[in-house]
Write an enzyme that holds these catalytic residues in place. Structure first.
Site, mmCIF file in Angstrom:
data_model
loop_
_atom_site.group_PDB
_atom_site.id
_atom_site.type_symbol
_atom_site.label_atom_id
_atom_site.label_comp_id
_atom_site.label_asym_id
_atom_site.label_seq_id
_atom_site.Cartn_x
_atom_site.Cartn_y
_atom_site.Cartn_z
ATOM 1 N N GLU A 123 3.853 40.274 -112.964
ATOM 2 C CA GLU A 123 5.268 40.537 -113.027
ATOM 3 C C GLU A 123 5.947 39.265 -112.751
ATOM 4 O O GLU A 123 5.985 38.811 -111.742
ATOM 5 C CB GLU A 123 5.589 41.694 -111.626
ATOM 6 N N ASP A 143 2.448 41.034 -108.454
ATOM 7 C CA ASP A 143 3.846 41.264 -107.951
ATOM 8 C C ASP A 143 4.329 39.795 -107.731
ATOM 9 O O ASP A 143 3.631 38.821 -107.234
ATOM 10 C CB ASP A 143 4.027 42.041 -106.529
#
Ligand code: GLC
Length: 548
Positions: free
Chosen positions: A274, A210
């Site tokens: 990401e 993330d």
């Protein structure tokens, strides 16, 4: 091509090239204990559905203990399961049940920050000399009056919060409840590696990392240049250029070390980053020299602002050319952005658009990532008023930006009161159309979005051209995006009419009477069609095949 070895010692091609992933936003997928919140056992109970649909990988969003300020992206313990989602034993059962069905499991790991209630942060904020103080980013400001610099949080307001106890400010790129970890402290990296190891041992097949763009900050804390006016992107609203707290080169050094570590624990494990980037060169940077990410998320398709063949063509070609032989990922939807069925407007044509975009996602070269509900054409349904908003960022920016609830509605499984998602009260209201748009309805309808996804996923699996073949754009004239996928003697052409009007098209360099419909939103399979003289219906998607 780099090869890896499977755990049995057999050579295994990079398995993730053949994968189709399905993102499960865990809160919203399937509740199993009537508390209105999706959970791990809920996911397990739907694995047969996913296997039948034809996906062979799932990505689970965070299920760790968390105060849920950012719905799980604020982690309070990286190596446990929040009771609202189940137990570690439930997780283990899910992984083995998925494996038994040929489904790989990827989990979300949040490296950039923790929850403020994480014991590390609790300790860090307790005193300037605490063991974990330097695990986070603390600085002096002008007393309690002025933060150390002008950095803004991506979620609005200053990126610094003053902490009275120790009289310093801590840094948070996201909510103040999500303090940034200090990646300049090697202890942080080592601890996060131990976490990856923990989950690898439990059998996960890889990680979605993330928000890796924001792991590092400028040590001199130079101010960011303000934007002349707020910039709206697909993920939010920004008031400054994040020059000094995003995309620092140190990110790549850290990713290389993580890759080396993960690879040495499990050579088959997949790493996905990401990171929203502006250029294809930046995207390519995340592959490193084949020593960073296997699959950086490629958001260029999701960022195409309207349903326009030239824009989609450019997004595809830029990545094809820029990535060279590297293997792209394909993403149209996720839990942070409006759903693609109606993102470009034209909600009345949402099903036709959903089918068209399904073809794009599942027939381009790369590994597709679907998002739950995409396969039934779920729509974006923003909260109607600020008091309905659950995602804090939607309250902060209302009404300019209504947050992410619109793409996180509970999965519509059937037309019942809880849509088959829950027998309790759903944590977020169901989609208004769940009584008509749901899995049960669409299962019985050969013309449904669900039937179309399922057919495409099965076609894809049986076609080397689709899973491994070369990509080539085909000139097609205005209105149509067309391309070929080729492998050995298998040749496919795909033509997508992105307009709400019939159109004629002649695909460059392919014509003749030996082409047949492999799948079409408007025609029967097997029908002969000359790609040199096409007449496409509004929003028609057409796959033709020829074997010679
Ligand atoms: C990622 C997640 C998003 C989250 C943010 C902060 O962008 O996808 O949902 O809010 O990171 O963790």
């Amino acid at each position: 091509m780099q090869r890896s070895r499977s755990t049995e010692g057999r050579p295994a091609a990079e398995w993730w090239r053949q994968a189709v992933f399905y993102e499960i936003y865990i809160r919203s997928f399937q509740d199993s204990n009537d508390d209105g919140i999706g959970d791990l056992n809920g996911v397990t109970s739907r694995l047969d559905y996913l296997a039948d649909l034809g996906v062979n990988g799932i990505w689970l969003t965070p299920f760790y203990p968390s105060p849920q300020v950012d719905f799980g992206y604020d982690i309070a313990d990286h190596e446990a399961v929040d009771p609202m989602f189940g137990t570690l034993a439930d997780f283990d059962r899910l992984v083995s049940a998925a494996r038994a069905r040929g489904i790989r499991v990827i989990i979300d790991v949040v490296l950039n920050h923790t929850s403020e209630s994480h014991p590390w942060f609790q300790d860090a904020r307790s005193s300037r000399s605490s063991a974990h103080r330097n695990w986070y980013v603390w600085r002096d400001g002008e007393g309690a009056k002025r933060p150390p610099n002008n950095w803004e949080s991506a979620f609005g307001g200053p990126a610094w919060t003053y902490d009275r106890v120790t009289g310093q400010w801590y840094y948070h790129f996201f909510y103040s409840e999500q303090p940034d970890l200090n990646w300049r402290n090697p202890a942080v990296e080592q601890r996060m590696m131990a976490t990856l190891q923990f989950w690898l041992k439990r059998g996960v097949d890889g990680f979605r990392l993330d928000a890796v763009n924001t792991l590092f900050e400028d040590p001199e804390l130079r101010d960011n240049p303000p934007l002349p006016e707020p910039r709206r992107t697909i993920t939010g609203v920004y008031t400054q250029e994040f020059v000094h707290n995003r995309r620092l080169p140190e990110v790549h050094d850290a990713l290389r070390r993580l890759r080396a570590f993960v690879q040495q624990s499990n050579r088959d494990a997949l790493l996905i980053s990401e990171a929203y980037v502006e250029t294809v060169a930046d995207l390519v940077g995340f592959y490193g020299d084949d020593n960073e990410m296997h699959l950086p998320f490629n958001f260029f398709l999701a960022e195409v602002p309207k349903l326009d063949p030239t824009l989609f063509r450019r997004a595809v070609e830029d990545v094809e050319q820029g990535c060279g032989g590297r293997w792209p990922s394909l993403v149209l939807n996720n839990h942070d952005i409006a759903r693609s069925s109606d993102r470009h407007g034209q909600a009345q044509n949402g099903d036709a658009i959903a089918k068209l975009l399904a073809v794009l996602l599942l027939t381009l070269r790369g590994t597709p990532f679907m998002y739950y509900g995409e396969e039934i054409g779920m729509r974006t349904e923003h909260p109607a008023s600020p008091d309905e908003v659950r995602d804090p960022v939607g309250k902060i920016f209302w009404p300019v930006y209504k947050g992410r609830d619109g793409a996180r509605r509970p999965m519509s499984w059937d037309g019942g009161t809880g849509a088959g998602f829950t027998r309790g009260t759903p944590w977020l209201a169901l989609s208004r159309d769940s009584t008509q748009r749901n899995v049960r309805e669409q299962r019985g309808d050969a013309a449904s979005v669900l039937a179309w996804y399922r057919a495409l996923l099965h076609l894809r699996r049986g076609s080397a051209a689709l899973t491994e073949g070369r990509y080539r754009t085909l000139g097609a004239g205005p209105g149509v995006f067309a391309y070929a996928r080729e492998h050995g003697t298998e040749r496919l052409v795909i033509a997508l009419n992105m307009a709400d009007a019939r159109c004629d098209a002649a695909l460059e360099g392919v014509s003749g009477s030996d082409w047949r419909v492999m799948a079409s939103t408007h025609r029967a399979s097997g029908e002969p069609v000359d790609p040199g003289r096409l007449r496409l219906a509004a929003f028609e998607a057409l796959l033709l095949t020829r074997r010679d």
